[in-house]
Design an enzyme around this catalytic site. Structure first.
Site, PDB file in Angstrom:
ATOM      1  N   ASN A 313       0.979  -1.243   0.103  1.00 28.89           N
ATOM      2  CA  ASN A 313      -0.018  -0.113  -0.008  1.00 28.89           C
ATOM      3  C   ASN A 313       0.925   1.291  -0.035  1.00 28.89           C
ATOM      4  O   ASN A 313       1.508   1.491   1.023  1.00 28.89           O
ATOM      5  CB  ASN A 313      -0.833  -0.072   1.320  1.00 28.89           C
ATOM      6  CG  ASN A 313      -1.801   1.277   1.341  1.00 28.89           C
ATOM      7  OD1 ASN A 313      -1.739   2.046   0.417  1.00 28.89           O
ATOM      8  ND2 ASN A 313      -1.970   1.507   2.480  1.00 28.89           N
ATOM      9  N   MET A 560       5.145  37.306  -7.533  1.00 29.55           N
ATOM     10  CA  MET A 560       4.732  37.759  -8.866  1.00 29.55           C
ATOM     11  C   MET A 560       4.596  36.481  -9.793  1.00 29.55           C
ATOM     12  O   MET A 560       4.385  36.663 -10.876  1.00 29.55           O
ATOM     13  CB  MET A 560       5.215  38.881  -9.411  1.00 29.55           C
ATOM     14  CG  MET A 560       5.575  39.840  -8.523  1.00 29.55           C
ATOM     15  SD  MET A 560       3.762  40.709  -7.962  1.00 29.55           S
ATOM     16  CE  MET A 560       3.483  41.348  -9.524  1.00 29.55           C
ATOM     17  N   CYS A1240       2.621  46.867   0.056  1.00 26.74           N
ATOM     18  CA  CYS A1240       2.099  47.188  -1.309  1.00 26.74           C
ATOM     19  C   CYS A1240       1.452  48.785  -1.488  1.00 26.74           C
ATOM     20  O   CYS A1240       0.851  49.009  -0.616  1.00 26.74           O
ATOM     21  CB  CYS A1240       1.051  46.296  -1.501  1.00 26.74           C
ATOM     22  SG  CYS A1240      -0.079  46.566  -2.924  1.00 26.74           S
TER      23      CYS A1240
END
Length: 1615
Positions: A313, A560, A1240
């Site tokens: 598994n 960004m 910002c």
């Protein structure tokens, strides 16, 4: 299946008569043999009917005195002599495409009788247990064909004797063996099956299943007999492989000890399908059972498990490397037990088989070569033994064993619960991270059980004498003949003492001594510049990356996303590395946290020859250990001088004096030949070197990645790779001489000296700068390994964990064989020219006397093109704010008129639309208001971005009927009601916003469940239209994140149930998703708590995403989002490339960096994730091929900016479309690209009040943008002649390649994106409008149907109920909690639901509890108990009169209280791994835990009255823990990076501890708790208190704190 009912039952009819002897044949063996008998594109045929097949010759051989000698001779006719490798056995490099097409996970277990008594009851119990794990398996699109179920037992001789007698063969004497050589076939037995229970898809591929009985002559003992059978099977497989039907032949088992019954069946069907299993005389002393969940929905019969030795598994992440290394060994493996016949058992792996089958094959080879099963598992899947306090002190011989094998066998790394048996030993072991559940128990009548879950077999608890669980790296075995059970350390000690490993290691294994770094540059400034230019360094590389690493010791952070073209599409020259993207774990296995769980990871690497692993001896240990692969010049010199390694330096330059054409490829072949010769002459270390005292313009350096790849692949294919190691002495990595020289130059430069003198930069020495650089590189390596869930560099080495975008087939086949490169790309000559374009800069007079800035990271005029450039954002702001169609058309023009040289910014830019229809009027096309309902925005967290931005986006999407996404971090309930108080665009409810209208709502339709579970409460979940499980962390797939403390304002802290100013960590994986069945469980949990919400799963594009998506669809998800959440906050990242590459995740950040809003290490932004065009295409097509496309909505995002992007995504199969950065820009983002700093300038991505006041956006701006985009879509549909999006979705025939000329190559191939495998049976609208998937009938519905319960909820009354529970009852209480939360919120319910459950609870028991729910479980529970609970009380205790001591027994599973935000839990017994992970406010008492207790905790209180595992309190930033340490062993187990450890001296803390223990005793009757209270003063001094910095000044932790009033006591009552 008429053909199966044909009168001839044997697949080889001639055999039936030929092999039915008159007299009784003793000396025989049993073979379970399956001829895969499938419908395929060619005609179906019976296996072996063709007389030309060598297997037929083998099978038809008449009995004779040496029956098989002749057969083997016949088989060998077409082979070379054994001494050389046969032509068909030349090592084949493993292909990633084959590997990623099959992944799986499962439920497994075994039952064994210690007295070795066979019984049919064991088989029945195994079948029962299998049925109780059906939910851990998967089903095909028909919901009937299972992904696989199977059973391994000993051979039921009584059953076969009965058959043999009826056939006139006579009964078998299984113990007697005769003399002679070879095999003789005694008879074929058609296996009786019931076809009516098989699903549609399984029936289509169902094999003809036969058992064959053979006699082995001339072997004396069982091991030799098993070896003879192994050789026989390998020869038949090899012969079959050369036949057209070879892949239709499969042996389930061929053994005289064990037999396997398996198939593409559901659990409950296995016993019905094989009637043998129902026969009372089918008896066995043990049984291993397995239920498979394959992420690929057309699983194959042979991939069902158990395999021949293992039931697995999990998932082997390093499988490609493991296969390549096993093939490299083929020439060197020798053992006396094979008597020179090693050639007959090759190859040792099969790239087309699953990872489990290959692990089984490797284990089988070692076992048949004389190793014990336990030893083999310790070699292949070792535990994390380094710095393990128990092993180092008590079992040093085990450490020696692991040290000895570390350099000889690379770990098969990845999540794994392995059950195994060779017929004599039955056992189970767990991977080094403990990433699969494994519980075991023993009964008084000498039965031992191991299973993925408890409760799978009915059990009289009074007969249970022991209950436990396997922790990370642990093993348990049952010796059937000896009747003994051996637990972990006993097993390992016995194995480790079998040879003097310690002596061998100390006498032969050498550690490389650290060498000092150079203290001054070797070159002058001009020479360094020349070198940097030649090797492609840019000013960004030096100033933004290397200098940052040298000064701070860590990789720089940026934000960004990545919005530049793919390297292959760029006009600028790129390093070869830029053509590669790292792969990462998602869904089928978890990423690892290299910061908080580094104890399981290691960068150690062994240098030198790897010996013959089939023989043991001191010479195999003769190697050199490096603590990491990054070495300095002095250390390289030490390696070159090592007398045993005989290092050979191979220069890597190519000569272009006769022209560039052919020069690079020719030199690579010469380099490979030189490497070949050096190794054959005894060199154990090849140093590939591009260092030169005098660079020449006509001798550029071969890209070192290309040189290493070519030599590595060449040596593998020539059987030499095990004989040597490769080190690169290069400008780039391994011994990065130029980077180190750059560090030295930087440190001694005037600029740096002045900055340090003025205190603007921390002072570091030249040596420290180089050390810092190496430290940052090493952390970067750990990060890359951990993304894929790989722990060890030694396993990562050669595993090729990357995919390629832009290299052509000739390059890939020579140097990166087996890696995925779907779009083709540059040739050797084109690559040579690109390399040369860097090289010539070093020799050109025109070149500036400083490094060029290519603008790859930051936008700059004249640099690389960035999709999100200042001009674009300016035009977009103008269009949406002026609501001007003219301005929007200028914006569209800007996007369409990118300079020709970058007309390939992204792959879709290379395509255009075509249509054979006439245009229609736009008025006939579906309206924009309909199209915008398919639009979504990305999951940006409130915290990463400001409240203003978050709410403005949500309001805009709600006006349009689209969907916004909450991101991680919860949501303020004030946003869930429509506004009714708006005057002149302002509302007192949301006073910080403007441009509002009455009727607006600020709720996010999609509410996100991410790995940190911040803000995920029952009320949050029940107020969602959709629930999204975010698998990947934004810009850094496979990495965790952090919201820095400066962004955690009081408001953010309230929503996230945390403390202001304290950083918040998001783990790399969801700790309840380590596998596909775990994801299915979380989907189940969410459907349970909110049955009306669709559940979406966000995946990131990479090779193999289609396979993963199939598994997700089978897991009952409603929506699959491919890709990219690019939306990151201010991140503006264009997803240009795709998924995450660019993505930038908003709140993520590596510990210690500045972070938030899209912050991510530069290498993560640039080098992970693939183009969404490929991810979407693969997902859409795989789902169609598997019949699953109609089940799910496909959503895609990543760099969308216009209607063209929407139309492209639609043609490739997407139903819905996500917008990230561009939505941020439309609401006011100015692309300052400083989101990660909290500064910002327009308040889009800041929590600073004064900056948020500058937020310029209004919801109407975003509404305008989306309506313009929808109108653009309408115009394109009209032009193509289609009335609605439904008509073009999935129609890749509407696309064709654009006729454009790329700078670098004309060899890109977009055929994969343009291909089609058909269309869904439903339209996209029908798929989107389907009902929410359901969990089917559940226990909660039964409870909620009780009028008394309903009355108690409705009227806040008190009710008492008792209910029986089984392990198949999962997420019990979740739906009840959802009903309560919807009506009353998280804390408004004044009634009491007192419900007692008796039995074994399934996964996620008592999830999402709310206050007023008092739940008691008498019995035991599985994983995820109390997940997400927000209140109430949960008590778990065993039944009375147990045969075991409760405090010693494991009674609840792993990952309990994950993300809990309230309530109390009392557990009489132990818990598994990661107890209280990411607990925010719950209080808990438990009597022992596994590893990683209290990980990532941010609040609450945990008391442990027993032993804990390793790594306690890793990432714990809040809350308190009290741990009892009776034997002084706790300290080495605590992760002291954040918390301090102190005695409980504060009176308030002492009272808190005592109150909780008193409550625990009262609720559970705990004997341990009673004893502690009786001797309180004695025990109090044995408790340690773990205190994070945020709790140091609280009354509970601070002894000097004077409590002045009783209400300062955090007592039980106040809780």
């Amino acid at each position: 299946m008429a053909s199966l009912q044909s009168p001839v039952v044997s697949p080889i009819p001639q055999l039936v008569n030929a092999t039915r002897p008159n007299s009784v044949n003793k000396n025989l063996l049993f073979v379970d043999f399956v001829g895969l008998y499938c419908k395929s594109k060619r005609t179906r045929r019976r296996i072996g009917v063709s007389s030309s097949s060598s297997f037929c010759r083998f099978a038809n051989k008449k009995k004779s005195s040496c029956p098989v000698n002749a057969t083997f001779t016949v088989d060998r006719r077409n082979m070379s002599p054994p001494s050389s490798s046969p032509p068909d056995l030349k090592p084949q490099v493993a292909n990633l495409e084959d590997i990623i097409s099959e992944r799986g996970a499962c439920g497994v277990g075994f039952i064994a009788n210690l007295e070795n008594k066979p019984s049919h009851a064991i088989v029945e119990d195994a079948l029962t247990a299998l049925g109780c794990m059906e939910h851990r398996g998967g089903c095909g699109a028909d919901n009937d064909s299972g992904d696989g179920a199977g059973l391994m037992t000993s051979i039921p001789w009584e059953l076969f004797d009965k058959w043999a007698t009826s056939e006139g063969i006579g009964s078998f004497d299984k113990l007697h063996t005769g003399v002679g050589m070879g095999l003789e076939v005694l008879g074929w037995r058609p296996v009786p099956v019931n076809m009516s229970v098989v699903g549609f898809y399984a029936k289509k591929t169902m094999p003809n299943i036969q058992q064959v009985f053979v006699r082995v002559i001339k072997e004396e003992n069982v091991d030799d007999i098993e070896r003879e059978l192994y050789i026989c099977r390998k020869l038949i497989e090899r012969a079959a492989n050369s036949a057209s039907w070879g892949n239709e032949l499969y042996f389930c088992s061929l053994s005289n000890q064990t037999i396997v019954y398996k198939g593409m069946l559901r659990s409950e069907v296995l016993g019905l399908f094989y009637s043998d299993l129902q026969n009372d005389i089918y008896k066995s002393p043990f049984a291993i059972y397995h239920r498979r969940y394959s992420t690929n929905t057309s699983p194959r019969w042979p991939l069902a498990q158990p395999m021949r030795f293992l039931g697995h598994n999990g998932e082997i992440n390093t499988i490609q490397g493991n296969l390549n290394w096993m093939q490299s060994r083929e020439a060197t493996l020798k053992s006396s037990v094979w008597h020179g016949r090693e050639n007959e058992i090759r190859p040792y792996g099969n790239p087309k088989a699953s990872d489990s089958a290959n692990l089984d094959s490797a284990a089988e080879l070692l076992i048949r070569s004389g190793r014990t099963p336990e030893e083999v598992l310790m070699i292949l899947v070792p535990e994390a033994y380094k710095n393990h306090p128990t092993l180092m002190i008590k079992y040093p011989e085990v450490v020696d064993f692991y040290d000895y094998y570390k350099g000889q066998m690379e770990t098969w790394d990845g999540p794994a619960l392995l059950l195994f048996s060779d017929g004599k030993t039955v056992g189970a072991c767990l991977d080094r991270n403990g990433l699969r559940p494994a519980r075991y128990w023993r009964t008084v009548d000498n039965f031992v059980y191991v299973a993925s879950e408890v409760g799978v077999v009915p059990m009289d608890e009074s007969k249970v004498t022991m209950k436990g669980r396997l922790g990370p790296g642990m093993m348990i075995t049952v010796d059937l003949p000896g009747g003994q059970v051996y637990e972990n350390t006993e097993v390992k000690k016995r194995v480790a003492l079998s040879n003097p490993y310690g002596k061998w290691v100390s006498g032969n294994l050498r550690s490389l001594k650290p060498a000092n770094f150079l203290s001054a540059p070797v070159m002058d400034n001009e020479a360094i510049l020349k070198c940097q230019q030649a090797f492609g360094y840019s000013s960004e590389d030096v100033q933004m990356v290397i200098e940052n690493m040298a000064s701070q010791g860590k990789e720089p952070t940026f934000c960004m996303g990545d919005d530049i073209p793919l390297a292959i599409l760029s006009q600028k020259p790129h390093m070869l590395y830029d053509y590669f993207k790292q792969r990462f774990a998602q869904v089928t296995n978890p990423a690892i946290d290299p910061l908080r769980e580094g104890l399981v990871m290691s960068l150690e690497v062994n240098i030198g020859k790897r010996g013959n692993i089939l023989e043991v001896g001191p010479e195999n240990a003769s190697q050199v250990i490096l603590s990491s692969p990054v070495i300095n010049e002095g250390e390289l010199e030490l390696l070159r001088k090592d007398p045993y390694l005989k290092a050979q330096v191979l220069p890597t330059f190519f000569d272009i004096r006769k022209g560039v054409e052919g020069s690079l490829e020719k030199t690579l072949y010469k380099l490979c030949e030189a490497a070949d010769e050096a190794v054959r002459n005894g060199s154990q270390l090849l140093v590939l070197c591009d260092r030169s005292d005098d660079l020449e313009p006509t001798r550029p350096a071969i890209p070192i990645l290309l040189a290493v790849g070519a030599v590595h692949q060449h040596l593998i294919q020539n059987g030499l790779r095990m004989s040597t190691s490769i080190v690169a002495d290069t400008a780039h990595a391994i011994c990065p001489y130029l980077a180190l020289e750059t560090c030295r130059q930087w440190r001694l430069s005037k600029r740096t000296v002045n900055l340090m003198m003025n205190g603007k930069m921390p002072t570091v020495t030249t040596e420290q700068a180089q050390k810092n650089f190496c430290k940052a590189v090493k952390y970067g390596l750990l990060k890359i390994l951990s993304k894929m869930g790989i722990s060890l560099l030694s396993s990562y080495c050669g595993a090729q964990i990357f995919e390629i975008y832009g290299l052509g087939k000739e390059v890939v086949d020579l140097a990166f064989c087996g890696s995925v490169s779907k779009i083709g790309g540059v040739t050797f000559d084109e690559l040579a020219r690109e390399t040369l374009s860097f090289w010539v800069k070093a020799f050109s007079e025109a070149t500036a006397k400083r490094l060029e800035n290519y603008g790859f990271i930051q936008f700059r005029p004249g640099g690389e093109y960035h999709g999100n450039n200042p001009e674009m954002s300016k035009l977009l702001h103008k269009a949406v704010r002026q609501k001007s169609e003219n301005a929007f058309s200028i914006y569209q023009q800007h996007l369409a008129n990118r300079p020709v040289n970058v007309s390939g910014e992204v792959l879709r830019d290379l395509l255009e639309f075509k249509s054979d229809r006439a245009p229609i009027p736009v008025g006939k096309v579906e309206p924009a208001t309909s199209i915008v309902q398919r639009f979504c925005t990305g999951g940006m967290s409130l915290g990463a971005i400001s409240r203003e931005t978050h709410e403005a986006i949500a309001i805009a999407m709600n006006r349009l009927g689209g969907k916004s996404n909450s991101g991680e971090g919860g949501e303020d309930p004030i946003r869930w009601s429509p506004l009714t108080d708006v005057v002149d665009g302002y509302s007192p409810t949301l006073p910080h916003l403007k441009g509002l209208q009455n009727g607006d709502t600020a709720t996010s339709a999609i509410k996100q469940v991410a790995s940190g579970r911040f803000g995920v409460t029952p009320t949050f979940l029940v107020n969602a239209d959709q629930l999204e499980i975010k698998i990947a962390q934004g810009a850094k797939p496979g990495e965790g994140g952090q919201l820095p403390g400066k962004k955690v304002s009081a408001y953010i802290a309230r929503l996230r149930n945390s403390k202001p100013g304290v950083p918040l960590i998001s783990p790399p994986p969801h700790h309840d998703i380590y596998s596909i069945e775990d994801l299915a469980q979380l989907i189940y949990d969410l459907h349970q708590v909110n049955p009306k919400a669709k559940v979406s799963v966000k995946l990131v594009a990479e090779a193999g995403i289609g396979t993963v998506a199939s598994g997700v669809a089978k897991g009952n998800a409603d929506i699959i989002q491919t890709v990219l959440w690019l939306l990151i906050p201010a991140i503006l990242a264009s997803s240009k490339i795709g998924i995450f590459k660019q993505l930038l995740a908003v709140n993520e950040e590596i510990s210690g960096h500045d972070g938030g809003t899209g912050a991510s290490p530069i290498s993560s932004i640039k080098h992970a994730g693939g183009p969404w065009e490929l991810g979407l295409t693969e997902t859409h097509q795989t789902l169609i091929e598997n019949g699953l496309r109609e089940r799910v909505i496909l959503r895609v995002d990543g760099g969308f900016k216009s209607g063209v992007d929407i139309m492209m995504a639609a043609a490739m199969g997407a139903d819905e479309y996500g917008f990230g950065s561009v939505a941020m820009i439309a609401t006011g983002c100015v692309m300052a690209r400083i989101c990660h700093t909290n500064n910002c300038p327009v308040g889009v991505a800041s929590q600073r009040e004064e900056l948020r006041a500058r937020f310029p956006g209004v919801p109407g701006d975003l509404v305008n943008f989306f309506l313009y985009v929808a109108e653009e879509v309408r115009g394109m549909l009209a032009q193509l002649g289609y009335q609605k999006l439904d008509d073009v979705i999935g129609h890749t025939d509407l696309l064709r390649p654009r006729d454009i000329s790329l700078v670098k190559t004309q060899h890109l191939n977009l055929g994969y994106i343009l291909s089609s495998v058909g269309l869904p049976k439903l339209s996209s609208t029908d798929i989107r409008n389907q009902d929410v998937h359901t969990n089917g009938p559940v226990l909660d519905d039964v409870v909620l149907a009780d009028p008394e319960i309903l009355d108690a909820i409705e009227n806040e009354k008190v009710i008492n109920k008792t209910i029986k529970i089984y392990n198949v009852d999962r997420a019990v209480c979740g739906r009840i909690a959802g009903v309560v939360a919807k009506k009353y919120g998280d804390s408004g319910f004044a009634g009491q639901l007192n419900i007692t459950f008796t039995g074994s609870a399934g996964q996620s028991f008592a999830c999402f509890l709310t206050p007023g729910m008092n739940i008691r479980l008498i019995g035991e529970a599985n994983d995820y108990v109390g997940k997400g609970m927000a209140g109430g009380e949960l008590v778990v205790s065993p039944v009375e009169n147990t045969g075991f001591v409760p405090e010693d027994a494991t009674i609840v599973g792993n990952t309990c209280l994950y993300g809990a935000t309230g309530g109390q839990v009392f557990v009489r017994g132990k818990a598994g791994e990661r107890f209280a992970v990411r607990n925010s406010l719950a209080q808990a008492v438990v009597e022992g835990t596994g590893d990683h207790c209290c990980e990532y905790m941010t609040g609450g209180c945990v008391v442990v009255l027993g032993k804990v595992g390793r790594n306690v309190a890793a990432g714990m930033t809040g809350g308190l823990a009290y741990l009892l340490d009776e034997d002084d062993t706790l300290m080495p187990k605590v992760n002291k990076e954040i918390v301090k450890v102190q005695r409980v001296t504060a009176p308030v803390g002492q009272r808190q501890l005592k109150n909780l223990i008193e409550a625990h005793v009262e609720k559970t009757g705990s004997g341990k708790g009673t004893a502690i209270l009786k001797e309180w003063d004695t025990y109090l001094s044995l408790f340690w208190q773990l205190v994070p910095p945020s709790e140091e000044d609280t009354p509970e932790a601070c002894a000097a704190y004077e409590a002045t009033s009783a209400d300062q006591v955090t007592s039980l009552q106040s809780a």
